[in-house]
Design an enzyme around this catalytic site. Structure first.
Site, PDB file in Angstrom:
ATOM      1  N   ASN A 140       2.807  -0.758  -7.397  1.00 11.86           N
ATOM      2  CA  ASN A 140       2.164   0.411  -6.727  1.00 11.86           C
ATOM      3  C   ASN A 140       1.669   1.296  -7.738  1.00 11.86           C
ATOM      4  OD1 ASN A 140       1.211   2.580  -4.504  1.00 11.86           O
ATOM      5  ND2 ASN A 140       2.891   1.219  -3.129  1.00 11.86           N
ATOM      6  N   HIS A 157       3.516  11.089  -4.748  1.00 10.25           N
ATOM      7  CA  HIS A 157       3.117  11.130  -3.366  1.00 10.25           C
ATOM      8  C   HIS A 157       4.044  11.951  -2.274  1.00 10.25           C
ATOM      9  CE1 HIS A 157       1.719   9.017   0.507  1.00 10.25           C
ATOM     10  NE2 HIS A 157       0.619   9.372   0.008  1.00 10.25           N
ATOM     11  N   PRO A 206       0.836  -1.157  -0.048  1.00  7.04           N
ATOM     12  CA  PRO A 206       0.100  -0.134   0.237  1.00  7.04           C
ATOM     13  C   PRO A 206       0.867   1.348   0.067  1.00  7.04           C
ATOM     14  CG  PRO A 206      -0.588  -1.483   1.629  1.00  7.04           C
ATOM     15  CD  PRO A 206       0.756  -2.072   1.265  1.00  7.04           C
ATOM     16  N   CYS A 207       0.376   2.333  -0.629  1.00  5.35           N
ATOM     17  CA  CYS A 207       0.973   3.622  -0.660  1.00  5.35           C
ATOM     18  C   CYS A 207       0.631   4.488   0.667  1.00  5.35           C
ATOM     19  CB  CYS A 207       0.651   4.354  -1.716  1.00  5.35           C
ATOM     20  SG  CYS A 207       1.489   5.959  -1.966  1.00  5.35           S
ATOM     21  N   GLN A 208       1.922   4.666   1.338  1.00  3.70           N
ATOM     22  CA  GLN A 208       1.447   5.415   2.561  1.00  3.70           C
ATOM     23  C   GLN A 208       2.614   6.496   2.940  1.00  3.70           C
ATOM     24  OE1 GLN A 208       1.932   1.557   4.783  1.00  3.70           O
ATOM     25  NE2 GLN A 208       0.337   2.515   6.050  1.00  3.70           N
TER      26      GLN A 208
END
Length: 472
Positions: free
Chosen positions: A225, A232, A176-178
């Site tokens: 991703n 981001h 996941p992108c965090q």
């Protein structure tokens, strides 16, 4: 002698039936299994009967040979190359196994899977063979990396990882992108800890991937991703990821190529009629000298000569529930008109099956809500709709959303006209799962490009093992 054989056979059959039913209940609910058993037509089954038989370990007494054989068909079969595998890989944040399929197709053996979503786990287990002798299934990856526990040293975490994750040649992860926070850095520095990935990525699931790479040192990895990972948090997230992978001693293919035609960003539309851009990071362990001239630019060699059309992926007839209601269609129609008047592109995404060049928008995990991003035209007349939206004849041609089966094809889990991919969950969960997945042929192409490098890595591993045996 005959009696001993009979007892042994019955015991084996009982164990096999019980084990099979336990596996099936990890995938299907009791209602589904009862329907399958009654479909065979040899005995009458109910939910109560099946539950009672399972509780008493006596289900196998009732199962006929035909029923047993039918239930076995509901479990995934081993790949054609089983048990002769060319290499080993692990599948992290696996979803429903979209990345895995490509690496299995070139002879790989999945030896570890991690996926936390219980609905995705059901779909994964329904479609991917997991050898009970060699494969380990995990739900929360933090239970392996111990990243959610305070006071665990890096050495202790690494040892725990090595105990639970088998050796492997390739690591796959769609993490996941965090955002990464530098909070706590000064405190760690004051404690005399080096400022590095353990600091920058702490508290994110990427940190768990990093810990596993660091502990197990696979020859290569493939990380996936969303395209927006690059931008981001104003680019900080991607910068930390690339720095971290470099610190670990890995070279990422096309790392310096970050222009508008960045080869690390691959669009699924080259393989299937869906615009779906994803970033793919392929890393090679530096000390093995595997990377050489590898580049994802070569993926164009794997593009199909003739891409399937949207029409080929669609079923000729679908249930009425997939056709938009008059109320929902009016809402989406007016919403789009309102935003058109304001000069922006918000609104539904209509695609026309009669156009062989049609490409859908990106299927998202929210598709279950209204299906707005991909609507299938059914002959709606726009001019008539402008004059009289409620025209009865035109209303019969309201657009529809994709069915879950069509989503499976749009994502490449099965070929046009097929219904082989098992969907054991509700439509809502299926839409979420396909919307969170990857375009399967994209990663089949990545796997194909990597195949020579993987063979090289396996040869090096085998040489090292042989050398170790000789030196003893």
């Amino acid at each position: 002698m005959q009696e001993n054989i009979s007892v042994t056979d019955s015991y084996s059959t009982g164990n096999a039936a019980q084990a099979m039913l336990e596996k099936l209940l990890q995938i299907y609910d009791v209602k589904t299994l009862v329907a399958q058993l009654n479909g065979v037509g040899e005995n009458h089954w109910s939910a109560a009967i099946l539950k009672r038989a399972l509780a008493n370990d006596s289900a196998w007494h009732r199962l006929s040979e035909k029923e047993f054989a039918h239930l076995q068909t509901l479990l995934p079969k081993p790949p054609a190359h089983h048990p002769h595998y060319a290499f080993r890989f692990i599948d992290l944040f696996a979803g429903i196994g979209g990345i895995r399929r490509g690496f299995e197709s070139i002879g790989g053996q999945c030896v570890f899977t991690s996926e936390w979503n219980k609905h995705a786990v059901r779909t994964y287990k329904a479609n991917h063979y997991c050898d009970p002798a060699t494969h380990h299934f995990n739900e929360d990856i933090r239970d392996i990396t111990l990243s959610h526990k305070e006071g665990v040293s890096d050495e202790a975490a690494a040892e725990h990882i090595r105990q639970h994750i088998p050796e492997h040649d390739v690591l796959l992860a769609g993490f996941p992108c965090q955002p990464f926070s530098l909070a706590g850095v000064s405190k760690k520095n004051s404690l005399g800890r080096a400022h590095g990935f353990a600091c920058d990525t702490q508290g994110t699931l990427f940190f768990d991937v990093v810990r596993i790479i660091d502990a197990r040192r696979p020859a290569m990895f493939v990380l996936e991703n969303v395209k927006n990972l690059k931008s981001h948090d104003q680019g900080k997230t991607f910068r930390i990821i690339m720095q971290t992978l470099d610190e670990l001693g890995y070279d990422v293919a096309d790392a310096e190529d970050n222009g508008p035609d960045d080869p690390k960003i691959i669009d699924g539309k080259h393989f299937l009629p869906q615009h779906r851009e994803r970033i793919v990071l392929v890393g090679f362990r530096r000390d093995l000298n595997l990377k050489a001239d590898f580049t994802l630019r070569d993926i164009s060699e794997c593009f199909p000569a003739q891409r399937v059309t949207l029409a080929q992926l669609l079923d000729p007839m679908v249930e009425a529930k997939y056709i938009l209601t008059p109320v929902l269609w009016k809402y989406l129609y007016r919403y789009a008109k309102k935003h058109q008047a304001r000069g922006n592109g918000f609104g539904y995404g209509m695609v026309y099956p009669n156009n062989p060049q049609s490409v859908t928008r990106t299927l998202s995990a929210r598709y279950y809500k209204d299906g707005a991003e991909i609507l299938i035209d059914r002959g709606w007349d726009m001019a008539t709709g402008e004059k009289d939206f409620d025209d009865p004849l035109n209303q019969q041609h309201r657009p529809r959303r994709l069915t879950p089966r069509e989503c499976a094809r749009l994502m490449g889990f099965e070929a046009p006209g097929e219904a082989k991919f098992r969907i054991p969950v509700s439509d809502t969960q299926a839409y979420r799962q396909f919307g969170n997945s990857v375009v399967v042929p994209v990663f089949a192409a990545v796997a194909k490009l990597l195949e020579p490098k993987i063979k090289q890595a396996v040869a090096l591993r085998q040489q090292e093992a042989q050398h170790g045996r000789r030196s003893r």
